[in-house]
Design a protein around this motif. Sequence first.
Motif, PDB file in Angstrom:
ATOM      1  N   ARG A   1      59.627  47.758  50.049  1.00 31.55           N
ATOM      2  CA  ARG A   1      58.337  47.725  50.754  1.00 31.55           C
ATOM      3  C   ARG A   1      57.316  48.616  50.039  1.00 31.55           C
ATOM      4  N   THR A   2      57.748  49.820  49.610  1.00 29.00           N
ATOM      5  CA  THR A   2      56.856  50.727  48.891  1.00 29.00           C
ATOM      6  C   THR A   2      56.471  50.149  47.534  1.00 29.00           C
ATOM      7  N   MET A   3      57.425  49.530  46.854  1.00 27.21           N
ATOM      8  CA  MET A   3      57.127  48.906  45.562  1.00 27.21           C
ATOM      9  C   MET A   3      56.068  47.820  45.708  1.00 27.21           C
ATOM     10  N   LEU A   4      56.176  47.038  46.770  1.00 25.62           N
ATOM     11  CA  LEU A   4      55.198  45.972  46.999  1.00 25.62           C
ATOM     12  C   LEU A   4      53.855  46.545  47.426  1.00 25.62           C
ATOM     13  N   ASP A   5      53.890  47.600  48.231  1.00 27.15           N
ATOM     14  CA  ASP A   5      52.656  48.254  48.674  1.00 27.15           C
ATOM     15  C   ASP A   5      51.850  48.774  47.500  1.00 27.15           C
ATOM     16  N   THR A   6      52.533  49.401  46.550  1.00 26.38           N
ATOM     17  CA  THR A   6      51.853  50.039  45.421  1.00 26.38           C
ATOM     18  C   THR A   6      51.653  49.096  44.239  1.00 26.38           C
ATOM     19  N   ASP A   7      52.234  47.894  44.339  1.00 22.35           N
ATOM     20  CA  ASP A   7      52.124  46.898  43.264  1.00 22.35           C
ATOM     21  C   ASP A   7      52.544  47.477  41.914  1.00 22.35           C
ATOM     22  N   VAL A   8      53.665  48.205  41.932  1.00 24.02           N
ATOM     23  CA  VAL A   8      54.117  48.854  40.702  1.00 24.02           C
ATOM     24  C   VAL A   8      54.474  47.831  39.630  1.00 24.02           C
ATOM     25  N   VAL A   9      55.001  46.676  40.036  1.00 25.10           N
ATOM     26  CA  VAL A   9      55.341  45.640  39.051  1.00 25.10           C
ATOM     27  C   VAL A   9      54.073  45.044  38.451  1.00 25.10           C
ATOM     28  N   GLY A  10      53.080  44.755  39.301  1.00 24.42           N
ATOM     29  CA  GLY A  10      51.814  44.209  38.805  1.00 24.42           C
ATOM     30  C   GLY A  10      51.133  45.147  37.834  1.00 24.42           C
ATOM     31  N   GLN A  11      51.169  46.438  38.130  1.00 21.51           N
ATOM     32  CA  GLN A  11      50.569  47.418  37.232  1.00 21.51           C
ATOM     33  C   GLN A  11      51.329  47.496  35.906  1.00 21.51           C
TER      34      GLN A  11
ATOM     35  N   GLY B   1      67.678  54.480  48.332  1.00 21.42           N
ATOM     36  CA  GLY B   1      67.537  53.041  48.128  1.00 21.42           C
ATOM     37  C   GLY B   1      68.462  52.539  47.038  1.00 21.42           C
ATOM     38  N   GLY B   2      68.115  51.387  46.465  1.00 17.33           N
ATOM     39  CA  GLY B   2      68.976  50.760  45.480  1.00 17.33           C
ATOM     40  C   GLY B   2      68.510  50.996  44.056  1.00 17.33           C
ATOM     41  N   ALA B   3      69.205  50.338  43.137  1.00 15.44           N
ATOM     42  CA  ALA B   3      68.847  50.399  41.718  1.00 15.44           C
ATOM     43  C   ALA B   3      67.923  49.227  41.399  1.00 15.44           C
ATOM     44  N   VAL B   4      66.812  49.524  40.775  1.00 13.08           N
ATOM     45  CA  VAL B   4      65.799  48.508  40.462  1.00 13.08           C
ATOM     46  C   VAL B   4      66.002  47.992  39.046  1.00 13.08           C
ATOM     47  N   LEU B   5      66.067  46.667  38.884  1.00 14.90           N
ATOM     48  CA  LEU B   5      66.045  46.096  37.543  1.00 14.90           C
ATOM     49  C   LEU B   5      64.578  46.028  37.134  1.00 14.90           C
ATOM     50  N   PHE B   6      64.134  47.083  36.462  1.00 11.06           N
ATOM     51  CA  PHE B   6      62.712  47.266  36.194  1.00 11.06           C
ATOM     52  C   PHE B   6      62.327  46.658  34.851  1.00 11.06           C
ATOM     53  N   GLY B   7      61.228  45.916  34.862  1.00 15.15           N
ATOM     54  CA  GLY B   7      60.766  45.214  33.673  1.00 15.15           C
ATOM     55  C   GLY B   7      60.711  43.718  33.901  1.00 15.15           C
ATOM     56  N   LEU B   8      60.956  43.300  35.156  1.00 17.70           N
ATOM     57  CA  LEU B   8      60.891  41.889  35.532  1.00 17.70           C
ATOM     58  C   LEU B   8      59.579  41.590  36.254  1.00 17.70           C
ATOM     59  N   LYS B   9      59.307  40.309  36.479  1.00 24.16           N
ATOM     60  CA  LYS B   9      58.035  39.897  37.066  1.00 24.16           C
ATOM     61  C   LYS B   9      57.935  40.158  38.563  1.00 24.16           C
ATOM     62  N   ALA B  10      59.016  40.572  39.187  1.00 24.38           N
ATOM     63  CA  ALA B  10      59.032  40.886  40.614  1.00 24.38           C
ATOM     64  C   ALA B  10      60.136  41.909  40.867  1.00 24.38           C
ATOM     65  N   PRO B  11      60.068  42.635  41.981  1.00 23.43           N
ATOM     66  CA  PRO B  11      61.136  43.596  42.276  1.00 23.43           C
ATOM     67  C   PRO B  11      62.483  42.908  42.492  1.00 23.43           C
ATOM     68  N   VAL B  12      63.459  43.290  41.693  1.00 24.88           N
ATOM     69  CA  VAL B  12      64.847  42.839  41.849  1.00 24.88           C
ATOM     70  C   VAL B  12      65.663  44.111  42.052  1.00 24.88           C
ATOM     71  N   VAL B  13      66.243  44.271  43.260  1.00 26.02           N
ATOM     72  CA  VAL B  13      66.855  45.544  43.623  1.00 26.02           C
ATOM     73  C   VAL B  13      68.319  45.343  44.006  1.00 26.02           C
ATOM     74  N   LYS B  14      69.167  46.166  43.403  1.00 27.85           N
ATOM     75  CA  LYS B  14      70.613  46.108  43.628  1.00 27.85           C
ATOM     76  C   LYS B  14      71.038  47.252  44.539  1.00 27.85           C
ATOM     77  N   ALA B  15      71.474  46.917  45.749  1.00 25.70           N
ATOM     78  CA  ALA B  15      72.043  47.929  46.640  1.00 25.70           C
ATOM     79  C   ALA B  15      73.488  48.183  46.218  1.00 25.70           C
ATOM     80  N   HIS B  16      74.002  49.351  46.546  1.00 28.16           N
ATOM     81  CA  HIS B  16      75.377  49.696  46.190  1.00 28.16           C
ATOM     82  C   HIS B  16      76.339  48.713  46.847  1.00 28.16           C
ATOM     83  N   GLY B  17      77.417  48.366  46.142  1.00 28.89           N
ATOM     84  CA  GLY B  17      78.379  47.402  46.671  1.00 28.89           C
ATOM     85  C   GLY B  17      78.987  47.830  47.998  1.00 28.89           C
ATOM     86  N   SER B  18      79.089  49.140  48.226  1.00 27.56           N
ATOM     87  CA  SER B  18      79.671  49.643  49.472  1.00 27.56           C
ATOM     88  C   SER B  18      78.599  50.020  50.500  1.00 27.56           C
TER      89      SER B  18
END
Length: 332
Positions: free
Chosen positions: A312-322, A281-298
């Motif tokens: 989808r997994t991040m939203l399923d597990t509510d990792v940001v909410g936790q 998957g991509g790189a997650v900017l972790f520490g924000l109020k919602a998942p912000v994910v950066k896919a590789h430029g290529s």
Amino acid sequence: MKRIAVDAMGGDYAPKAIVEGVNQALADFSDIEIILYGDETKIRQHLTATERVRVVHTDEKINSDDEPAKAIRKKKQASMVLAAKAVKEGEADAILSAGNTGALLAAGLFVVGRIKGIDRPGLLSTLPTRDGHGFDMLDLGANAESTAKHLHQYAILGAFYAKNVRGIEYPRVGLLNNGTEESKGDPLRKETYQLLATDSSINFIGNIEARELLNSVADVIVADGFTGNAVLKTIEGTALSIMGQLKTAINAGGLRAKLGALLLKPSLKHLKKTLDYSDAGGAVLFGLKAPVVKAHGSSDAKSIVSTIRQIRTMLDTDVVGQSVQEFSKEEE
């Protein structure tokens, strides 16, 4: 239903690769909705999905050479900015972009907003290991400079991610350093070591040397952004170099080498898969109020599908909410 805002115009192969990945993700996952932001005419050329997807048209986009903060302020109708606003306003649950990394970091900070108690969100990515287990590393370049407190927060965030998204019950957390001894490193690493060693909520296993990263010695690796970014690019470059040199050697080795490669084809495919970071998957900017994910430029379509699966997994597990709840406790 999980709603994902996608910047269709970001990346080297946009919008084709982005939209093709969205087509496949919609076919694979019945519980997601996608909002595509960008040039509608160009998007429609590749969009075959007809359900759970809509297009929000805009002619404006952020280019790879745009100054990040300035672009976010001035290009109010850019596809990336509109996608970030959708998350802020509750129209979407997460944002995905393969575009300008700095601009996405700025959009995450200034539009989506950081979690209270997090001083500086970090960029986290899952990197491959020899046994296929992988490890999460942050910060990978969101911040050029960090304090020991920031690195301590990265350890907590990384452990949260490894537990909730990757299913590791008690993640092993290591500090990237120039030696394994407790006394090693500069003042930043020494101070960070003490903070991590005295935090009973973290399974801290000590300092980790860079040469051991691909040997599954830890589940989470903590580094400052400058060092982490340099290590990330070294790993990517080394993997590409190894595969390139191997291919050159086979082509230059004549019939015997080609016959040998044919016999080793399954093993070589496994090696390539082990070194391939696109599945993670991509790189997650972790520490924000919602998942912000950066896919590789290529990113190709396969990488976009993997990144949507990750979100989808991040939203399923509510990792940001936790994470919000955990850092709210610390603030109190």
